[in-house]
Motif scaffolding. Structure first.
Motif, short mmCIF file in Angstrom:
data_model
loop_
_atom_site.label_atom_id
_atom_site.label_comp_id
_atom_site.label_asym_id
_atom_site.label_seq_id
_atom_site.Cartn_x
_atom_site.Cartn_y
_atom_site.Cartn_z
N UNK A 49 3.04 29.72 -41.50
CA UNK A 49 4.03 28.64 -41.40
C UNK A 49 3.38 27.29 -41.70
N UNK A 50 4.12 26.45 -42.39
CA UNK A 50 3.62 25.12 -42.73
C UNK A 50 3.54 24.24 -41.48
N UNK A 51 2.64 23.28 -41.45
CA UNK A 51 2.57 22.34 -40.31
C UNK A 51 3.94 21.70 -40.06
N UNK A 52 4.33 21.67 -38.80
CA UNK A 52 5.63 21.11 -38.43
C UNK A 52 6.75 22.12 -38.48
N UNK A 53 6.48 23.33 -38.98
CA UNK A 53 7.51 24.34 -39.10
C UNK A 53 7.93 24.90 -37.76
N UNK A 54 9.10 25.54 -37.74
CA UNK A 54 9.72 26.03 -36.51
C UNK A 54 9.51 27.52 -36.30
N UNK B 34 -1.23 31.65 -46.53
CA UNK B 34 -1.23 30.58 -45.54
C UNK B 34 -0.16 29.56 -45.87
N UNK B 35 0.50 29.02 -44.85
CA UNK B 35 1.44 27.91 -44.99
C UNK B 35 2.44 28.14 -46.12
N UNK B 36 3.00 29.35 -46.17
CA UNK B 36 3.91 29.71 -47.25
C UNK B 36 5.38 29.72 -46.84
N UNK C 51 1.16 39.22 -33.83
CA UNK C 51 2.07 38.89 -34.93
C UNK C 51 2.49 37.42 -34.89
N UNK C 52 2.56 36.85 -33.69
CA UNK C 52 2.88 35.42 -33.61
C UNK C 52 1.75 34.56 -34.18
N UNK C 53 0.50 35.00 -34.03
CA UNK C 53 -0.62 34.27 -34.63
C UNK C 53 -0.54 34.33 -36.15
N UNK C 54 -0.17 35.48 -36.70
CA UNK C 54 -0.01 35.57 -38.15
C UNK C 54 1.16 34.72 -38.63
#
Length: 248
Positions: free
Chosen positions: A91-96, A24-26, A83-86
């Motif tokens: 992705x970290x909060x605020x990531x693109x 998560x959030x990596x 795959x977009x949900x994964x």
């Protein structure tokens, strides 16, 4: 994720399966060019080899076909949403998120992005200038699109760049190592939205053009590719890039 002293980590396998194994959030950003699944109006047409659908006849250096480019719009929506949900989870909060697509599948991709939990921020236009196929009686298909989204609200103060929304780059600039590969200079322009020393994920790595551009910009790269042939091309390209001093 496998620990490595290299500025990149690459996986050979199905994108969805590999993504499920990432933490998560990596990552800080997802920049990818998935199969568009748009090269035909019927299932029979979509099931043709990708070289027949997307490559001009008479190409001097034919490149291998790639997998996964056969779904209809409903199938694409269901698959892309997964795959977009994964990608959203890792992705970290605020990531693109920056995901390429063409005009046929643009509405389906923007639906999938929002189904997966991303905040749709807009569309970047890739203007292929004079490098698109001529079509009699039609406007030229001169543009492809990048769906731009974020995981939650953007942190504009952290990286206050001002970037153009239309990127004119000839598709053959620098040559191609994948049937539908994007130019390195185009990927470099897109990467300008990513804060310095980030981790960039591409779950459809292909020949690793995103990875090469990411390393040159000082980022760490995580890539996934199903095709053995293109995975080998990607690995060799990344190995040629010198270790980047900005990557921790």
């Amino acid at each position: 994720m496998t620990h490595t002293t290299l500025p990149y980590t690459i996986h050979r396998g199905d994108a969805l399966q590999v993504l499920r194994g990432l933490a998560d959030a990596s990552v800080d950003a997802v920049i990818t060019d998935p199969p568009y699944c748009s090269g035909g109006q019927t299932m029979a047409a979509r099931a043709r080899p990708t070289g027949e659908k997307y490559i001009n006849s008479g190409s001097k250096a034919p490149l291998p076909d790639f997998e996964g480019d056969f779904r209809d719009q409903r199938g694409f929506l269901a698959w892309a949403s997964q795959w977009l949900a994964e990608c959203h989870r890792v992705t970290k909060p605020g990531g693109h998120l920056l995901a390429f697509i063409d005009w046929r599948m643009l509405p389906t991709m923007t639906d999938a992005v929002q189904v997966a939990g991303w905040v749709w921020q807009g569309i970047v236009v890739w203007d292929k200038t004079g490098g698109c196929r001529p079509q009699r009686g039609r406007f030229r298909s001169q543009a492809e699109y990048v769906v731009w989204a974020s995981r939650g609200p953007l942190d504009i103060k952290a990286h206050p760049v001002v970037l153009p929304g239309v990127l004119p780059v000839h598709p053959q600039l620098g040559g191609k190592q994948h049937q539908v590969g994007k130019p390195e200079s185009l990927m470099e322009k897109l990467l300008a939205i990513v804060p310095p020393a980030s981790t960039v994920l591409d779950p459809f790595m292909g020949s690793a053009t995103t990875g090469v551009a990411a390393l040159r910009a000082g980022h760490h790269f995580v890539g996934v590719e199903m095709s053995e042939g293109y995975f080998d091309v990607a690995e060799k390209r990344l190995q040629r890039e010198p270790p980047n001093r900005f990557v921790q």
